[in-house]
Design an enzyme around this catalytic site. Structure first.
Site, PDB file in Angstrom:
ATOM      1  N   ASP A  88     -37.598 -17.116  32.274  1.00 40.10           N
ATOM      2  CA  ASP A  88     -36.715 -16.475  31.306  1.00 40.10           C
ATOM      3  C   ASP A  88     -36.092 -17.499  30.363  1.00 40.10           C
ATOM      4  O   ASP A  88     -36.159 -17.346  29.141  1.00 40.10           O
ATOM      5  CB  ASP A  88     -35.632 -15.673  32.031  1.00 40.10           C
ATOM      6  CG  ASP A  88     -34.749 -14.908  31.065  1.00 40.10           C
ATOM      7  OD1 ASP A  88     -35.289 -14.266  30.136  1.00 40.10           O
ATOM      8  OD2 ASP A  88     -33.515 -14.943  31.228  1.00 40.10           O
ATOM      9  N   ASP A  92     -37.246 -17.875  26.501  1.00 41.08           N
ATOM     10  CA  ASP A  92     -36.205 -17.586  25.506  1.00 41.08           C
ATOM     11  C   ASP A  92     -36.213 -18.631  24.397  1.00 41.08           C
ATOM     12  O   ASP A  92     -36.034 -18.304  23.221  1.00 41.08           O
ATOM     13  CB  ASP A  92     -34.815 -17.555  26.146  1.00 41.08           C
ATOM     14  CG  ASP A  92     -34.521 -16.267  26.878  1.00 41.08           C
ATOM     15  OD1 ASP A  92     -35.343 -15.328  26.820  1.00 41.08           O
ATOM     16  OD2 ASP A  92     -33.448 -16.192  27.528  1.00 41.08           O
TER      17      ASP A  92
END
Length: 194
Positions: A88, A92
């Site tokens: 994640d 990102d």
């Protein structure tokens, strides 16, 4: 607590469980949503050039939505993991870079894009470093990821109609991002001196 932090708290308490329940029926693997986010962000680049700026905006909004739900799905399905957290945060940064590339394609001056992107990459690094040292850094500073994402969407939308206004907004966003860098550095240094 800032407006976006209150919205985040409301989202996590009220909306995320319902969304996660629905999405976990489509795919219970939160990493699917994590991986799909930069794919949508990458698709926004050619969409701006070859389809329409509106299609590009919708793809960036989809990318941001996917990023907002992956953690909720992980918590709902009990699949929170170090791998998911790593993917994640890493993806990102890739998505953020792609959003900024879209700003460049939309006509934002390269130096403004570089200022926004470089500051936008340092802000989460400072959070990660501060938290690795035992500090709570979330919520510190004017332009966290949510605020930066909204700013990028607004700049892109405005650039369709008035590039000069979009450039002014992008310049202001770049300044605010760097103010956030300074805020976090001052906070972390101050806490570490105690």
């Amino acid at each position: 607590m800032g407006v976006f932090n209150r919205l985040r708290s409301f989202y996590e308490a009220r909306i995320a469980p319902t969304v996660a329940s629905f999405l976990s029926r489509i795919s219970p693997d939160p990493n699917i949503y994590t991986l799909a986010s930069p794919v949508a962000a990458a698709a926004a680049l050619p969409a701006w050039l070859y389809i329409s700026p509106v299609a590009s905006l919708l793809l960036i909004a989809l990318s941001l939505l996917l990023d907002a739900v992956d953690g909720a799905v992980a918590r709902f399905t009990g699949r929170v993991s170090p791998l998911g957290s790593f993917l994640d945060s890493s993806l990102d940064r890739i998505s953020d870079s792609l959003y900024h590339a879209t700003l460049y394609i939309a006509g934002v001056h390269p130096l403004i894009v570089i200022a926004m992107l470089s500051g936008g990459l340092i802000v989460p690094y400072l959070r990660a470093k501060g938290e690795s040292l035992g500090l709570e850094v979330r919520g510190r500073g004017l332009m966290e990821r949510g605020e930066r994402s909204i700013a990028i969407l607004a700049i892109l939308a405005i650039s369709i109609y008035n590039l000069q206004t979009a450039l002014a907004l992008a310049s202001a966003a770049a300044v605010l991002v760097w103010i956030t860098v300074i805020q976090r550095m001052v906070y972390i240094a101050g806490e570490l001196r105690r």
